[in-house]
Design a protein around this motif. Structure first.
Motif, PDB file in Angstrom:
ATOM      1  N   GLY A   1       0.848  -1.195   0.000  1.00  0.00           N
ATOM      2  CA  GLY A   1       0.000   0.000   0.000  1.00  0.00           C
ATOM      3  C   GLY A   1       0.875   1.234   0.000  1.00  0.00           C
ATOM      4  O   GLY A   1       2.021   1.209  -0.458  1.00  0.00           O
ATOM      5  N   SER A   2       0.323   2.317   0.503  1.00  0.00           N
ATOM      6  CA  SER A   2       1.067   3.573   0.558  1.00  0.00           C
ATOM      7  C   SER A   2       1.103   4.078   1.998  1.00  0.00           C
ATOM      8  O   SER A   2       0.362   3.606   2.856  1.00  0.00           O
ATOM      9  CB  SER A   2       0.413   4.613  -0.348  1.00  0.00           C
ATOM     10  OG  SER A   2      -0.876   4.917   0.129  1.00  0.00           O
TER      11      SER A   2
ATOM     12  N   GLN B   1      -7.963  -0.132  -1.263  1.00  0.00           N
ATOM     13  CA  GLN B   1      -8.366   1.061  -2.030  1.00  0.00           C
ATOM     14  C   GLN B   1      -7.666   2.312  -1.524  1.00  0.00           C
ATOM     15  O   GLN B   1      -7.540   3.293  -2.258  1.00  0.00           O
ATOM     16  CB  GLN B   1      -9.890   1.258  -2.015  1.00  0.00           C
ATOM     17  CG  GLN B   1     -10.508   1.563  -0.659  1.00  0.00           C
ATOM     18  CD  GLN B   1     -10.997   0.301   0.035  1.00  0.00           C
ATOM     19  OE1 GLN B   1     -10.302  -0.719   0.075  1.00  0.00           O
ATOM     20  NE2 GLN B   1     -12.188   0.383   0.585  1.00  0.00           N
ATOM     21  N   TYR B   2      -7.222   2.293  -0.265  1.00  0.00           N
ATOM     22  CA  TYR B   2      -6.560   3.476   0.290  1.00  0.00           C
ATOM     23  C   TYR B   2      -5.083   3.553  -0.108  1.00  0.00           C
ATOM     24  O   TYR B   2      -4.399   4.504   0.260  1.00  0.00           O
ATOM     25  CB  TYR B   2      -6.718   3.515   1.815  1.00  0.00           C
ATOM     26  CG  TYR B   2      -8.164   3.440   2.233  1.00  0.00           C
ATOM     27  CD1 TYR B   2      -9.095   4.359   1.752  1.00  0.00           C
ATOM     28  CD2 TYR B   2      -8.621   2.426   3.064  1.00  0.00           C
ATOM     29  CE1 TYR B   2     -10.437   4.280   2.086  1.00  0.00           C
ATOM     30  CE2 TYR B   2      -9.960   2.337   3.416  1.00  0.00           C
ATOM     31  CZ  TYR B   2     -10.866   3.255   2.932  1.00  0.00           C
ATOM     32  OH  TYR B   2     -12.192   3.163   3.265  1.00  0.00           O
ATOM     33  N   SER B   3      -4.604   2.533  -0.825  1.00  0.00           N
ATOM     34  CA  SER B   3      -3.248   2.648  -1.376  1.00  0.00           C
ATOM     35  C   SER B   3      -3.187   3.758  -2.415  1.00  0.00           C
ATOM     36  O   SER B   3      -2.162   4.395  -2.603  1.00  0.00           O
ATOM     37  CB  SER B   3      -2.814   1.323  -2.006  1.00  0.00           C
ATOM     38  OG  SER B   3      -3.587   1.027  -3.140  1.00  0.00           O
ATOM     39  N   GLY B   4      -4.311   3.997  -3.090  1.00  0.00           N
ATOM     40  CA  GLY B   4      -4.342   5.017  -4.137  1.00  0.00           C
ATOM     41  C   GLY B   4      -3.405   4.671  -5.280  1.00  0.00           C
ATOM     42  O   GLY B   4      -3.126   3.498  -5.542  1.00  0.00           O
ATOM     43  N   LEU B   5      -2.928   5.710  -5.963  1.00  0.00           N
ATOM     44  CA  LEU B   5      -2.105   5.529  -7.160  1.00  0.00           C
ATOM     45  C   LEU B   5      -0.676   5.973  -6.887  1.00  0.00           C
ATOM     46  O   LEU B   5      -0.411   6.679  -5.919  1.00  0.00           O
ATOM     47  CB  LEU B   5      -2.713   6.322  -8.313  1.00  0.00           C
ATOM     48  CG  LEU B   5      -4.148   5.895  -8.656  1.00  0.00           C
ATOM     49  CD1 LEU B   5      -4.822   6.904  -9.557  1.00  0.00           C
ATOM     50  CD2 LEU B   5      -4.154   4.522  -9.302  1.00  0.00           C
ATOM     51  N   SER B   6       0.242   5.549  -7.740  1.00  0.00           N
ATOM     52  CA  SER B   6       1.651   5.901  -7.543  1.00  0.00           C
ATOM     53  C   SER B   6       1.853   7.399  -7.637  1.00  0.00           C
ATOM     54  O   SER B   6       1.374   8.046  -8.557  1.00  0.00           O
ATOM     55  CB  SER B   6       2.502   5.203  -8.601  1.00  0.00           C
ATOM     56  OG  SER B   6       3.822   5.713  -8.578  1.00  0.00           O
TER      57      SER B   6
ATOM     58  N   GLN C   1      -4.966  10.669  -2.244  1.00  0.00           N
ATOM     59  CA  GLN C   1      -4.192   9.442  -2.427  1.00  0.00           C
ATOM     60  C   GLN C   1      -4.856   8.310  -1.667  1.00  0.00           C
ATOM     61  O   GLN C   1      -5.401   7.407  -2.257  1.00  0.00           O
ATOM     62  CB  GLN C   1      -2.757   9.660  -1.936  1.00  0.00           C
ATOM     63  CG  GLN C   1      -1.933   8.419  -1.773  1.00  0.00           C
ATOM     64  CD  GLN C   1      -1.493   7.824  -3.095  1.00  0.00           C
ATOM     65  OE1 GLN C   1      -1.652   8.432  -4.141  1.00  0.00           O
ATOM     66  NE2 GLN C   1      -0.973   6.619  -3.061  1.00  0.00           N
ATOM     67  N   SER C   2      -4.856   8.390  -0.343  1.00  0.00           N
ATOM     68  CA  SER C   2      -5.500   7.355   0.436  1.00  0.00           C
ATOM     69  C   SER C   2      -7.002   7.393   0.214  1.00  0.00           C
ATOM     70  O   SER C   2      -7.677   6.375   0.254  1.00  0.00           O
ATOM     71  CB  SER C   2      -5.186   7.543   1.918  1.00  0.00           C
ATOM     72  OG  SER C   2      -3.807   7.499   2.115  1.00  0.00           O
TER      73      SER C   2
ATOM     74  N   GLN D   1     -10.058   9.254  -2.431  1.00  0.00           N
ATOM     75  CA  GLN D   1     -10.194   9.937  -3.715  1.00  0.00           C
ATOM     76  C   GLN D   1     -11.646  10.340  -3.909  1.00  0.00           C
ATOM     77  O   GLN D   1     -12.550   9.654  -3.442  1.00  0.00           O
ATOM     78  CB  GLN D   1      -9.759   9.018  -4.854  1.00  0.00           C
ATOM     79  CG  GLN D   1      -8.278   8.745  -4.853  1.00  0.00           C
ATOM     80  CD  GLN D   1      -7.888   7.592  -5.750  1.00  0.00           C
ATOM     81  OE1 GLN D   1      -7.816   7.737  -6.952  1.00  0.00           O
ATOM     82  NE2 GLN D   1      -7.659   6.440  -5.172  1.00  0.00           N
TER      83      GLN D   1
ATOM     84  N   ASP E   1      -8.214   2.494  -9.684  1.00  0.00           N
ATOM     85  CA  ASP E   1      -7.990   3.660  -8.831  1.00  0.00           C
ATOM     86  C   ASP E   1      -7.141   3.381  -7.594  1.00  0.00           C
ATOM     87  O   ASP E   1      -7.106   4.197  -6.671  1.00  0.00           O
ATOM     88  CB  ASP E   1      -9.330   4.262  -8.411  1.00  0.00           C
ATOM     89  CG  ASP E   1     -10.251   3.233  -7.760  1.00  0.00           C
ATOM     90  OD1 ASP E   1      -9.848   2.055  -7.659  1.00  0.00           O
ATOM     91  OD2 ASP E   1     -11.364   3.606  -7.372  1.00  0.00           O
ATOM     92  N   SER E   2      -6.477   2.230  -7.552  1.00  0.00           N
ATOM     93  CA  SER E   2      -5.536   1.952  -6.464  1.00  0.00           C
ATOM     94  C   SER E   2      -4.573   0.890  -6.958  1.00  0.00           C
ATOM     95  O   SER E   2      -4.927   0.082  -7.815  1.00  0.00           O
ATOM     96  CB  SER E   2      -6.256   1.458  -5.202  1.00  0.00           C
ATOM     97  OG  SER E   2      -6.867   0.204  -5.425  1.00  0.00           O
ATOM     98  N   PHE E   3      -3.351   0.922  -6.434  1.00  0.00           N
ATOM     99  CA  PHE E   3      -2.410  -0.069  -6.964  1.00  0.00           C
ATOM    100  C   PHE E   3      -2.488  -1.415  -6.254  1.00  0.00           C
ATOM    101  O   PHE E   3      -1.881  -2.369  -6.706  1.00  0.00           O
ATOM    102  CB  PHE E   3      -0.980   0.478  -7.061  1.00  0.00           C
ATOM    103  CG  PHE E   3      -0.346   1.028  -5.800  1.00  0.00           C
ATOM    104  CD1 PHE E   3       0.040   0.205  -4.778  1.00  0.00           C
ATOM    105  CD2 PHE E   3      -0.103   2.390  -5.686  1.00  0.00           C
ATOM    106  CE1 PHE E   3       0.665   0.708  -3.642  1.00  0.00           C
ATOM    107  CE2 PHE E   3       0.520   2.915  -4.557  1.00  0.00           C
ATOM    108  CZ  PHE E   3       0.900   2.066  -3.520  1.00  0.00           C
TER     109      PHE E   3
END
Lengths: 674, 674
Positions: free
Chosen positions: A507-508, A531-536, B21-22, B24, B219-221
């Motif tokens: 995740g992030s 889903q809370y990882s989001g995008l790079s 990010q976390s 959206q 929408d998330s990695f």
């Protein structure tokens, strides 16, 4: 599918050594007789190897028989199954005199309790070694050792490969320690994605054939880079720390039974052109395993000598150095007079120069190197600097006292893996083209991204992924360069790894939120999973200039960093921020406590939270893992590399594609060498 | 290679949402206009889908414009690039009336600080939805949303696939959460190795083609099983928790824009025979995604109904149930009168029986099922028991109150994945053969090993690897069975996973030594890494009877166990011993503290040492990871699955092989359905 009888029968072998796991008497011995190469060994026809026989007499411990004297009159026989020669003594089979008897003793621990109590089990050994033999007919062989009225057997297989050369060149990339998980993470931070679709991809992603390679050792299920390089280069699995040999139980680091490497075979059969490139010291396991034969990878001075002169402590093939040798590791080159630690105290810059090499110490001079002459490039003391420091945090190149001359200055003008590899291709291509003997044209180049592994050990994921992206950029640029040279269709390109680390991304992390929390448990809530990882967030601003076609993050320090980790570690602290002052040191010793007892390094990630590790407390770094590693292939013979295979199959596939098999009755051209 | 301009231009999109990010606003929206399916979506020609348009007016937060009223007069256009129809309004393009305007509001958090402070950003929305449309010419499309004088665009691609059927049957295995790392570990404990050479291999290892699939969400990695099943079955990446839909921002769980699944297309085009098998509740994400269309995977009662009747909350294709549905999850079948929780309070055993299904509750009765009739097999309340408990620790099947009848008895006669899958093949084969319409012959069977994932979440690696070996045994047995039926060459077999966990093995643990140590740090020294890992001790004694060709450990509790771990976890305790009393519970809450704050479970691994986790403290289990997952393929079209690909490519490859593409001017036979 296998019959049930096979596992059952094998179970008996283990029964007597039920507690021999963390330690072993000698991993390749099924009982008190040892045949090395061991049972299930595979050979290339004509491949040179040594045979070591040992008969063990345990003095004490669970295996003691009451007789501490090993049978000195043991006998050893060879038979090719279905062959006309029948069963013959090895000396007759190989037409060599009977080797002289050797004797020694060794001790080992049966488990951790015995180690703590310092109560080793002692073993007396009688042994013989046959040197530089080979098998020249494909098929199955039975090797039989008769000792003490008992029989130990080994089945050997000489693979049946066509003696036809299908590729002119081989470009062999090794991402040391590189797993599919790391490749996935590197793609995420280096390539832009829109709604789940990457708009660009890694060079590796474009390879037409994908395989997986199993990395297990001959005697442990986790390997190291020496052992696995041996498997990749010789087709023989060995033991941790061993380079180009199986390990025997003798105390000598240089008498273990050797196996010929792909570089040595390519030299012997064709006098082909050879290049060796690494971001590690060139004496490190992965480069050195092409020429070194020792059970201890730490014999660095010897490794440097072997790169130039090969190995001749016993009868072995001749070797007179590669066309190209680029990497770090100056301390085993420059003279002991200025602090070098070298083989027989020689100056190895001088030794290489005397052998006709031009010597280079920096990127600028390397660029001027004539392509028609042999080149040695040693660019740093120890391993080379990391991509992230060479390209983003250049201040970290200062005060390293790592200039390759040994003058204690800084090596601030290092080439990267890409510059070294492209130059190596140029030299190999030019020299190969100029070679008047047609069969000697063509080349084998090994190029290693060594610090993927080294930075994973340090738990410095940013630097590890930077090294991986540099490898990928090197692959991309090499493909383009080979195309420009008209050699792409003549070149088998293989990319693989030697072993893994248990790394993944989950995740992030909102690093701003983490730092704003005061309690360790609350800091953990800065993590976003699913889903809370989001995008790079690594590709969204412009800090770096892209070179044409290269893909690295544009922002290495986004607020939302990767929530990455390994499946085991020493004690450490985590704030998930890039280590801007240089490679990470996660664990350290505490003054006043034992010098091999590692705790959290208080200087590392000071704003983070503490995590206790699961590794033995004497391990300061992360360790290797079990996972199969990826294999990418492109070019002639690419189809051989698909699906799940053993790491030794990579050797056999490359050797097969180069047409290196030589049988007594085969149709391959006669070898150039001996 | 990509030009530099592309990443730069894209950077502007992110700039406005730097902290999103976390959380959206809505992951698929590039700005305040949203076109769903979003930019870069791929379609199969003829595949049915819904379109959702949203125009957002942020009321507060970083995106607020001062105008809280969304443009209700937005316009939407479609164009096929290079096509003759030019730009047309969507209603004209699809020949449907203009949809009615919808309006709602929603709130979201911009980061963890906003979440803690409970200060959401509010957004007013104007929206329209086009239902059950399709694109019937291959090529690139531009979708344009005009709103507030601005333009939001999306590029869609209808893939150009031949309308030719190349396989009669598809057998699609999903190892939920299964990575290459786990496959490597399962091979190690289930197969015997001699000197680094396996004497037998996994069934998966023998597949001729290997690929890797990227699992990122739209929408998330990091993905979940709902989202990734949607990608595998529809060719459309979606959002965590979503089944067969893209997610819109409306509060309704059932109005999100749908995309047609491989099962629905196979039914629509051919009226083909379909089977669904899982060791999870059949309403769980992976099986349910074949028919369900909802943004919330937890709508289990609806999912069960969808498996029987499909989805008709808005216009959608007809569906009348699969030929075979086997798995767990009885609580959403039996009547609410005895505690069931079902769709519209119906008894779904009765509903399925009325639709012509024979209903089975145990392995014994399943074996007697006639192969020419439709079959529903529900074998437990909740997910099915694990292989290790069904085969080795059978006492754990007692006192579970999980009998599928709902009678609070125990389900002690459960079939395994192998029995379910082989029976499903028999029924599909028999019914397919009896089908008089030639184009309806052939079948699609999805078989899921669900609890590889569930046991990895629980950090119960032994059970997870047991499930993986059961999957492999099922694959092996299925290949043999298809061969016996004469259908192997008619069947494309694909094995893949939906996502990973950061699992790996780093060595072995002397569990006896660990338990003998009193201090936590000393217990860690029971671990052997590298050469001290030794060899696998799981296959050395005979506790289990091998069925013919099956490979499981003969000793699940050797003294030297696997030193395994995941790259992140909740707080836990480790003694590396098998959890003999049932699936592991590593973390738990503490009485008197928050009900979502997890600590080490004091009852788990009581002889072990404590490790603090790195996950948010409200996560009681391990989480999914980033890594690409393996794809193994065998049979017709196997060549499509090699190399690195996106998970949606698996859908397109299967659909391609089944010849499911249907263009307006194509040569494929007319669909049977609507």
């Amino acid at each position: 599918m296998v019959a049930f009888s096979k596992p059952l029968a094998a179970a008996a072998i283990f029964a007597g050594l039920a507690s021999a796991q963390s330690f072993q008497r000698l991993g390749t011995c099924p009982d008190l007789g040892c045949i090395i190469p061991p049972d299930q060994a595979d050979f290339l026809a004509g491949q040179r190897f040594d045979i070591r026989l040992e008969v063990h007499a345990p003095v004490n411990g669970t295996e003691a028989t009451g007789n501490p004297n090993p049978d000195e009159k043991f006998e050893f026989y060879i038979e090719r199954v279905g062959g006309r020669r029948g069963v013959q003594s090895a000396s007759k089979w190989f037409k060599v005199p009977e080797p002289k008897l050797e004797k020694w003793s060794f001790g080992w621990y049966e488990d951790f309790f015995a180690r703590d109590a310092k109560t080793p089990s002692m073993v007396n050994v009688a042994s013989k070694a046959y040197r530089k033999v080979y098998l020249d007919e494909a098929g199955e062989y039975k090797a039989t050792l008769k000792h003490n009225g008992k029989t130990t057997t080994a089945t050997w297989t000489v693979r049946d490969l066509a003696e036809v050369r299908r590729t002119k060149n081989v470009l062999f990339f090794i991402g040391d320690g590189m797993t599919t998980n790391m490749i996935t993470a590197a793609r995420l931070i280096g390539h832009k994605s829109v709604n789940g679709k990457y708009q660009t991809r890694l060079a590796m992603d474009k390879f037409p054939v994908l395989g997986h390679a199993m990395t297990h050792s001959v005697d442990s299920f986790i390997t190291d880079s020496a052992n696995s390089a041996t498997a990749l280069y010789t087709g023989h699995k060995s033991t941790v720390n061993a380079l180009g040999v199986y390990v025997d139980s003798s105390p000598d680091n240089f008498d273990d039974p050797k196996v010929e490497s792909i570089a040595e075979i390519f030299h012997r059969v064709y006098r082909g052109h050879i290049g060796i490139v690494s971001t590690a010291g060139v004496w490190d396991a992965t480069p050195a395993a092409l020429t070194a034969h020792t059970k201890d990878r730490n014999e660095y001075p010897y490794c440097v000598d072997s790169l130039l002169r090969g190995t001749n402590n016993t009868a072995w093939i001749d070797w007179n150095g590669p066309d190209v040798l680029f990497g770090g590791g100056a301390e085993h080159f420059y003279s002991p007079a200025i602090g070098g630690k070298t083989f027989k105290n020689r100056d190895y810059y001088e030794e290489f120069a005397k052998a006709g090499y031009n010597v280079y110490w920096n990127k600028t001079s390397l660029a001027t190197a004539p392509n028609n002459e042999r080149a040695l490039g040693i660019f740093t003391v120890s391993h080379m600097s990391k991509w992230l420091d060479r390209n983003v945090y250049k201040k970290n190149l200062k005060e390293q006292a790592n200039h390759p001359s040994g003058n204690k200055g800084d090596a601030e003008d290092e080439p990267g893996l890409k510059e070294m590899t492209l130059k190596a291709i140029d030299i190999l291509h030019t020299r190969s083209k100029a070679n008047k003997r047609r069969s000697s044209q063509g080349w084998f180049l090994m190029s290693e991204a060594a610090s993927i592994d080294k930075m994973m050990h340090a738990l410095d994921y940013d630097r590890a992924l930077g090294e991986l992206l540099e490898l990928d950029d090197t692959i991309r640029a090499s493909v383009e360069h080979l195309k420009a040279l008209g050699e792409l269709s003549n070149t088998l390109i293989v990319v693989t790894a030697d072993h893994g680390h248990g790394f993944d991304v989950m995740g992030s992390v909102d690093t701003k939120y983490l730092e704003a929390q005061k309690e360790d448990r609350k800091k953990r809530n800065a993590v976003g999973v699913y889903q809370y990882s989001g995008l790079s967030q690594y590709i969204n601003t412009g800090d770096l200039t892209y070179s044409d076609g290269a893909h690295f993050p544009t922002n290495w320090t986004p607020r939302y960093s990767l929530f990455a980790g390994v499946a085991t570690s020493p004690d450490r602290r985590e704030n998930y921020k890039l280590h801007e002052d240089g490679p990470r040191v996660g664990a350290t010793t505490i003054p006043g406590r034992a010098s091999n007892d590692y705790y959290v390094n208080p200087k590392d990630a000071p704003t983070g939270f503490t995590v206790n590790g699961t590794l033995p407390t004497e391990e300061p770094q992360g360790v290797h893992s079990l996972t199969d590693v990826p294999v990418f292939a492109m070019g002639p013979c690419q189809e051989l590399f698909g699906g799940v295979q053993n790491n030794i199959d990579i050797f056999f596939n490359i050797a097969n594609c180069l047409g290196l098999s030589r049988t007594a009755h085969g149709k391959g051209p006669d070898p150039v060498g001996n």
